[in-house]
Design a protein around this motif. Structure first.
Motif, PDB file in Angstrom:
ATOM      1  N   SER A  12       0.822  -1.213   0.000  1.00 11.60           N
ATOM      2  CA  SER A  12       0.000   0.000   0.000  1.00 11.60           C
ATOM      3  C   SER A  12       0.850   1.255   0.000  1.00 11.60           C
ATOM      4  O   SER A  12       0.537   2.248  -0.673  1.00 11.60           O
ATOM      5  N   TYR A  13       1.966   1.215   0.725  1.00 10.93           N
ATOM      6  CA  TYR A  13       2.822   2.398   0.805  1.00 10.93           C
ATOM      7  C   TYR A  13       3.561   2.655  -0.509  1.00 10.93           C
ATOM      8  O   TYR A  13       3.819   3.805  -0.862  1.00 10.93           O
ATOM      9  N   GLN A  15       2.311   2.072  -3.517  1.00 15.96           N
ATOM     10  CA  GLN A  15       1.313   2.695  -4.391  1.00 15.96           C
ATOM     11  C   GLN A  15       1.059   4.144  -3.982  1.00 15.96           C
ATOM     12  O   GLN A  15       0.958   5.034  -4.845  1.00 15.96           O
ATOM     13  N   GLU A  16       0.989   4.399  -2.681  1.00 19.03           N
ATOM     14  CA  GLU A  16       0.741   5.760  -2.200  1.00 19.03           C
ATOM     15  C   GLU A  16       1.800   6.737  -2.708  1.00 19.03           C
ATOM     16  O   GLU A  16       1.468   7.791  -3.261  1.00 19.03           O
ATOM     17  N   PHE A  17       3.060   6.393  -2.549  1.00 24.41           N
ATOM     18  CA  PHE A  17       4.129   7.331  -2.914  1.00 24.41           C
ATOM     19  C   PHE A  17       4.363   7.374  -4.421  1.00 24.41           C
ATOM     20  O   PHE A  17       4.651   8.440  -4.976  1.00 24.41           O
ATOM     21  N   GLU A  19       2.104   6.909  -6.758  1.00 26.77           N
ATOM     22  CA  GLU A  19       1.009   7.687  -7.343  1.00 26.77           C
ATOM     23  C   GLU A  19       1.206   9.183  -7.087  1.00 26.77           C
ATOM     24  O   GLU A  19       0.956  10.024  -7.962  1.00 26.77           O
ATOM     25  N   LYS A  20       1.668   9.499  -5.896  1.00 24.48           N
ATOM     26  CA  LYS A  20       1.816  10.904  -5.516  1.00 24.48           C
ATOM     27  C   LYS A  20       2.883  11.617  -6.347  1.00 24.48           C
ATOM     28  O   LYS A  20       2.727  12.793  -6.711  1.00 24.48           O
ATOM     29  N   ARG A 301       9.353   8.061   5.745  1.00 28.98           N
ATOM     30  CA  ARG A 301       8.651   8.909   4.773  1.00 28.98           C
ATOM     31  C   ARG A 301       9.630   9.541   3.799  1.00 28.98           C
ATOM     32  O   ARG A 301       9.380   9.614   2.588  1.00 28.98           O
TER      33      ARG A 301
END
Length: 330
Positions: A12-13, A15-17, A19-20, A301
């Motif tokens: 999930s992490y 995909q989050e970064f 995509e961002k 992060r």
């Protein structure tokens, strides 16, 4: 030119970064790791984005080429899972993220050292059970103790600065000594002299034919009895069978692993409801003086942002024909 990119081993992490910080490419995410079975998913993609446990040997690379893939984007620094000669022969370019927040891995390494030494994990569990005893929780001062630093690249350099702050006496082994670190007071020595008398040994070198199983029955004899070994680099640097023997005999006093030679079948997955089939890691988990984390040293992060930004900068450079400083060649 925007590309179609297949991302493997997605959590999930990831995909989050990704995509961002996507710079306009069409990205499709797959939870599966890349293998001979999953390579069929890459048909009509321009590129694949891989992580440490994805497999890209000759057979997989041939399938990638047949499916139209021209580029491998590694969202990591290591590339021991890629057949570089085969990729060059097949005309597939490989770009990596050579450095991303080395402080993240260095800080995790330090956390493992402190946890094993001061046994804060055991103290935490005791207190929750109402046990306030200090029996068997004694540690040792890091100030003044000898730490052997194996590898002084970006991560080793970051750890050296932390260790200096703790007042440790640091001795390093690296085939390519860093003159800047020497000017700061770091002492380099051969492998045997670096290991001898060290209270703590920390591994920070890439995995290659030369470094494979560099910690083995023979090199363990150079360790001070009861020393601590930390590996946040690559699992293959350690011969696991020899490490287990050293733990049983007491030659090795503490072991911290953020990587493991057979981790691809274990790490990044929730196996809490399954019987773990790997006998060596279950044996390691049974030792009270062993701390294992699941390849999380990089996981901050700041590091995730840098990985995403550099990955897409690499993709943009390939797509536009610009210079590719992060390309890997045999």
């Amino acid at each position: 030119m925007n590309m179609k990119i297949a991302v493997f081993s997605t959590c999930s992490y990831d995909q989050e970064f990704l995509e961002k910080f996507n710079t306009g490419h069409k990205v499709v995410f797959y939870e599966q790791s890349l293998s001979l079975l999953s390579v069929v998913l890459t048909k009509d993609f321009d590129a694949v984005c891989l992580f440490v446990n994805d497999r890209a040997d000759y057979e997989v690379l041939e399938k990638l080429k047949d499916n139209g893939v021209k580029l491998i984007l590694l969202r990591c620094a290591g590339f021991n899972n890629i057949d570089l000669e085969a990729a060059e022969e097949l005309g597939i370019k490989i770009l990596r993220v050579p450095a991303y927040s080395p402080e993240a891995v260095a800080e995790h390494t330090m956390a493992m050292m402190l946890t094993l030494n001061r046994k804060t994990n055991k103290a935490y569990n005791r207190i929750r059970d109402g046990n306030f005893s200090l029996e068997s929780l004694m540690g040792f001062n890091l100030n003044g103790c000898k730490v052997a630093l194996i590898g002084t690249g970006n991560i080793g350099k970051a750890l050296y600065k932390i260790l200096k702050g703790f007042g440790c006496k640091v001795v390093a082994f690296d085939p390519y000594p860093d003159e800047n670190l020497i000017s700061e007071g770091l002492v380099y020595a051969n492998l045997k002299d670096t290991l001898c008398d060290a209270e703590i040994i920390s591994l920070h070198c890439p995995l290659s034919d030369q470094s494979f199983h560099m910690i083995n029955e023979q090199t363990l004899k150079f360790f001070k009895k009861g020393a601590m070994l930390i590996n946040t680099s690559r699992g293959g640097l350690i011969n696991t069978s020899d490490i287990i023997k050293a733990l049983k005999s007491g030659q090795l006093g503490y072991l911290g692993l953020d990587v493991y030679e057979q981790e691809s079948a274990l790490f990044f997955h929730d196996l809490s409801n399954e019987v773990i089939q790997d006998d060596q890691i279950t044996r390691l988990m049974s030792f009270p003086n062993v701390l294992i984390t699941s390849h999380q040293g990089f996981f901050t992060r700041e590091a995730m942002q840098q990985i995403a930004e550099i990955t897409f900068a690499n993709a943009d450079a390939f797509a536009t024909g610009a210079a590719m400083p992060n390309e890997i060649k045999p």
